[in-house]
Structure formats: structure tokens, C-alpha cells
Scaffold this motif. Structure first.
Motif, mmCIF file in Angstrom:
data_model
loop_
_atom_site.group_PDB
_atom_site.id
_atom_site.type_symbol
_atom_site.label_atom_id
_atom_site.label_comp_id
_atom_site.label_asym_id
_atom_site.label_seq_id
_atom_site.Cartn_x
_atom_site.Cartn_y
_atom_site.Cartn_z
ATOM 1 N N THR A 77 -9.571 -8.610 9.599
ATOM 2 C CA THR A 77 -9.218 -8.745 8.191
ATOM 3 C C THR A 77 -9.780 -7.555 7.430
ATOM 4 O O THR A 77 -10.966 -7.257 7.522
ATOM 5 N N PRO B 230 -10.231 -6.070 3.668
ATOM 6 C CA PRO B 230 -10.114 -6.351 2.229
ATOM 7 C C PRO B 230 -9.703 -5.093 1.457
ATOM 8 O O PRO B 230 -10.060 -3.970 1.830
ATOM 9 N N GLU C 85 -8.716 -8.904 -5.438
ATOM 10 C CA GLU C 85 -8.873 -8.543 -4.034
ATOM 11 C C GLU C 85 -7.725 -9.119 -3.218
ATOM 12 O O GLU C 85 -7.284 -10.240 -3.452
ATOM 13 N N TYR D 33 -5.905 -8.893 1.038
ATOM 14 C CA TYR D 33 -6.287 -8.640 2.424
ATOM 15 C C TYR D 33 -5.068 -8.261 3.255
ATOM 16 O O TYR D 33 -3.962 -8.735 3.004
#
Length: 171
Positions: free
Chosen positions: A100, A102, A110, A112
Motif C-alpha cells: 500500500t 499512501p 490522503e 492510496y
């Protein structure tokens, strides 16, 4: 004049409907003519290993067996595709190993993305495990040695309950 305008508008409407309902050229969507672009969902109801069991099963292999570095193996999240995948006429459960990543958007929120590190396929009957070659442009698969399926907490509880019930019946 009003009748002529009404007829012209009706003809435009009919032409628009036919244009919208006509078959679109595959080239308009980046596909080659003749490519199979149909989408179908394969259910995983017949698979013996699904969901969390599929993840545990893939995680039972070493980083080396999965062709992952030790660092990537530790950083990866393992996810299961909820629909099946067909490869060479057989049906598989797809498990993805991804990191993952970000990102901060322009508005400060935010989001991902996932950096796929590996794709693994468990045949519905559990008797074949494939590892996708992530470096190849064409889909290529290597077969992994089939291991015993790790027991889950749920199946252990179910087995214990069934044994207890069987004991009650025999007494």
C-alpha cells in the motif's frame, strides 16, 4: 413550418437513438478488432479454498517460494479477488500481494494505490497453485508445490462442535 420542424427534430431523435444503440468499434477503446472484450463474473462458490483461507494458504509459502524479497514479503498486504479467474480452462481464486502506497492529494486528503508484487492463483479444487511471472509481458505462470491447507479458527471450531455433537449422540 411547425410540422417541418417537428419532423426534423423527430428524425434527429431517431438518428441519435440508433447511434447510441449501435455496436461500437473496438478500436475506439484501445482494443484490436476481434478481441474478446466481454466481461463475466465467475462465482467462487465451488472453490474449496476462499477468502481468508486463500490468504493464509498463500502466506504459508516463504518469500523465496513466492518470488518476493524478504522486505517486500513483510510489507505486503495479501488480498483476494472476490470473483474467480479462468486460466487455460480451469477456474482459480486470485490472491494478490501488494504494498500500500499512501499519497497526499492536492486538497490535502490522503489516498492510496497498490504496488502489486505478486499474483497467485489457487485452483478451485485446491490441487494446483500458480504464481504469475510479474516480469513477463505475456501472462506466464509457474506452478508452486501444493501444501496442506492451513487450518482456520472457524474450521477448527466447526470440527470441535461436530465431534462434541457426535459424542453426545453415541452416549
Amino acid at each position: 413550418m411547425k410540422k417541418l420542424l417537428a419532423i426534423l427534430l423527430s428524425l434527429c431523435l431517431v438518428a441519435t437513438v440508433f447511434a447510441a444503440c449501435s455496436k461500437q468499434d473496438d478500436a475506439d477503446h484501445g482494443n484490436e478488432p476481434g478481441d474478446d472484450v466481454s466481461a463475466s463474473v465467475l462465482t467462487t462458490d465451488e472453490a474449496v479454498i476462499t477468502e481468508a483461507d486463500a490468504i493464509r494458504y498463500v502466506q504459508s509459502y516463504t518469500a523465496e517460494e513466492l518470488s518476493l524479497s524478504a522486505e517486500d514479503y513483510e510489507a505486503c498486504s495479501f488480498m483476494v479477488n472476490q470473483s474467480g479467474v479462468e486460466i487455460d480452462g480451469d477456474y482459480y481464486i486470485k490472491v494478490i500481494a501488494a504494498i500500500t502506497v499512501p499519497h497526499t492529494n492536492e486538497d490535502g486528503t490522503e489516498s492510496y494505490t497498490f504496488d502489486n508484487k505478486g499474483e497467485y492463483y489457487i485452483r478451485y479444487d485446491g490441487k494446483q497453485i500458480l504464481k504469475k511471472d510479474m516480469t513477463s509481458a505475456e501472462p506466464k505462470y509457474d506452478e508452486l508445490e501444493v501444501k496442506e491447507v492451513p487450518e482456520t479458527t472457524e474450521s477448527t471450531e466447526t470440527t470441535a462442535a461436530a465431534e462434541e455433537e457426535a459424542t453426545d449422540v453415541t452416549e
